[in-house]
Design an enzyme around this catalytic site. Structure first.
Site, PDB file in Angstrom:
ATOM      1  N   LEU A 266      -1.044  11.244  -4.215  1.00  0.00           N
ATOM      2  CA  LEU A 266      -2.416  10.871  -4.769  1.00  0.00           C
ATOM      3  C   LEU A 266      -3.492  11.126  -3.526  1.00  0.00           C
ATOM      4  O   LEU A 266      -3.356  11.172  -2.499  1.00  0.00           O
ATOM      5  CB  LEU A 266      -2.661   9.185  -5.076  1.00  0.00           C
ATOM      6  CG  LEU A 266      -1.614   8.950  -6.140  1.00  0.00           C
ATOM      7  CD1 LEU A 266      -2.064   7.079  -6.281  1.00  0.00           C
ATOM      8  CD2 LEU A 266      -1.520   9.408  -7.631  1.00  0.00           C
TER       9      LEU A 266
ATOM     10  N   GLY B  98       6.672   5.765  -2.430  1.00  0.00           N
ATOM     11  CA  GLY B  98       5.745   5.390  -1.086  1.00  0.00           C
ATOM     12  C   GLY B  98       4.692   4.809  -1.636  1.00  0.00           C
ATOM     13  O   GLY B  98       4.395   4.525  -3.003  1.00  0.00           O
ATOM     14  N   GLY B  99       3.698   4.394  -0.836  1.00  0.00           N
ATOM     15  CA  GLY B  99       2.484   3.911  -1.362  1.00  0.00           C
ATOM     16  C   GLY B  99       1.744   4.491  -2.712  1.00  0.00           C
ATOM     17  O   GLY B  99       1.545   3.996  -3.344  1.00  0.00           O
ATOM     18  N   ASP B 100       1.720   5.597  -2.274  1.00  0.00           N
ATOM     19  CA  ASP B 100       0.743   6.692  -3.218  1.00  0.00           C
ATOM     20  C   ASP B 100       1.698   7.894  -3.346  1.00  0.00           C
ATOM     21  O   ASP B 100       0.981   8.837  -3.717  1.00  0.00           O
ATOM     22  CB  ASP B 100      -0.639   6.910  -2.855  1.00  0.00           C
ATOM     23  CG  ASP B 100      -0.502   7.492  -1.430  1.00  0.00           C
ATOM     24  OD1 ASP B 100       0.249   7.685  -0.893  1.00  0.00           O
ATOM     25  OD2 ASP B 100      -1.894   7.761  -1.182  1.00  0.00           O
ATOM     26  N   GLU B 101       3.033   7.916  -3.218  1.00  0.00           N
ATOM     27  CA  GLU B 101       3.658   9.049  -3.375  1.00  0.00           C
ATOM     28  C   GLU B 101       4.628   8.745  -4.644  1.00  0.00           C
ATOM     29  O   GLU B 101       5.289   7.726  -4.747  1.00  0.00           O
ATOM     30  CB  GLU B 101       4.366   9.210  -2.124  1.00  0.00           C
ATOM     31  CG  GLU B 101       3.616   9.783  -0.994  1.00  0.00           C
ATOM     32  CD  GLU B 101       4.488  10.153   0.387  1.00  0.00           C
ATOM     33  OE1 GLU B 101       5.124  11.157   0.073  1.00  0.00           O
ATOM     34  OE2 GLU B 101       4.536   9.517   1.173  1.00  0.00           O
TER      35      GLU B 101
END
Length: 350
Positions: free
Chosen positions: A209, A249-252
């Protein structure tokens, strides 16, 4: 007979005989029913059997068809198969014993293996069987066994549901409901195994993102969670049920798109995903704006694709998208002109 069956040297009251054999019949030599046990009378509710002809009420089928008393007498002592002529045509088993002094015969009946169905059809209870008859107790034990087996089956179904839920939870991202890294690894291994068996291949997309950190920093984690849920909805909307969409992941995010699929189709899907991500999300009256950069690779580009190589090449393509200004999709392919090196394909221009 003044309320008693008499046969020298013994006699027994009909009521007592009814307690001893609740499904007996006393048949006169003429074939008329002279007395009937209480349970048998209950089976023929609505009929006054006394005085009726035996063969008007019952049909004897085995060991042979019988229609007269003359034909019935030679079968004394043999196991008889008969049934009621009126619905529900209850099947019965019987034993016929001749009486002395030309008083006819006693026929004692039972339900045989259909006792459970008969109990249900005629609403029988313990009082309808002889005190020494274990039928009701056996039926009770059978019902208890069935109830226990049903409960065990229900418990097993609940355990299976709970197990599947636990497995799904172990393979799901708690916030978005997408697959997690463990699920992705398993799915990627299955996809590669299918390719090795001659399958059509797949595309691997790595999405990161853009501007998500700014949302978290300015509006807080609640806004970030809302945006991540929106991202999950976008990814589901532009993939098929058989595709794999994982938050790693957090934003993956990593996507496995089943084939047949080529670079042009990947670019179109990537463009639609990015367009969906760029739609603003409202949080407490404020707009959250993000975008996404995508790197992709195709399993068909490799002579012998493996998980680490695919993930690495998709990651490299992702950073090409980042360097080119974000909000775009880039595909890497194994070019013949660089001896197996990676070469970016044209992107969507963001």
């Amino acid at each position: 007979m003044d309320g008693a069956l008499r046969s020298d040297p013994a006699c027994i009251a009909e009521a007592e005989l009814g307690r001893l054999m609740p499904m007996f019949l006393w048949i006169a030599p003429s074939g008329h029913i002279r007395c009937v046990g209480p349970t048998l009378a209950k089976l023929c509710d609505g009929l006054d059997l006394v005085g009726m002809r035996f063969f008007e009420v019952f049909e004897v089928s085995r060991p042979q068809l019988v229609a007269t008393m003359v034909e019935l007498r030679p079968l004394a002592g043999q196991r008889l198969h008969l049934s009621l002529r009126q619905p529900p045509r209850t099947a019965l088993r019987g034993l016929c014993i001749p009486l002395l002094d030309g008083q006819g015969a006693i026929l004692n009946l039972s339900f045989g293996i259909r006792v459970a169905a008969a109990v249900r059809e005629h609403a029988l209870s313990n009082r309808d069987f002889a005190p020494t008859d274990l039928t009701v107790e056996l039926l009770y034990l059978t019902e208890v066994k069935e109830a226990v087996m049903e409960e065990l089956a229900a418990m097993n179904r609940r355990l299976m549901v709970a197990q599947r839920a636990a497995e799904a939870q172990a393979l799901s991202d708690a916030l978005t409901g997408l697959a997690n890294r463990r699920a992705l690894d398993q799915a990627l291994a299955r996809a590669l195994a299918a390719v090795r068996r001659g399958g059509v291949g797949f595309a691997l997309l790595h999405l990161d993102l853009d501007f998500f950190k700014a949302v978290n920093d300015t509006l807080g984690h609640a806004a970030g969670d809302l945006v991540l849920s929106h991202v999950a909805e976008v990814l589901r909307a532009h993939t098929r049920v058989e595709d794999v969409v994982a938050r790693v992941g957090g934003d993956e995010f990593v996507l496995i798109l089943g084939g047949p699929i080529d670079g042009e189709e990947v670019m179109k899907i990537g463009a639609r995903i990015i367009a969906g991500l760029e739609r603003p999300v409202s949080f407490e009256g404020r707009e959250c704006r993000i975008s996404g950069s995508i790197g992709a690779t195709l399993s068909a580009a490799y002579a012998a694709p493996d998980a680490d190589r695919l993930l690495s090449d998709a990651d490299s393509a992702l950073y090409v998208s980042k360097r080119r200004g974000r909000g775009r999709c880039t595909i890497h392919w194994v070019g013949s002109d660089d001896a197996g090196g990676m070469k970016p394909m044209p992107d969507n221009g963001g």
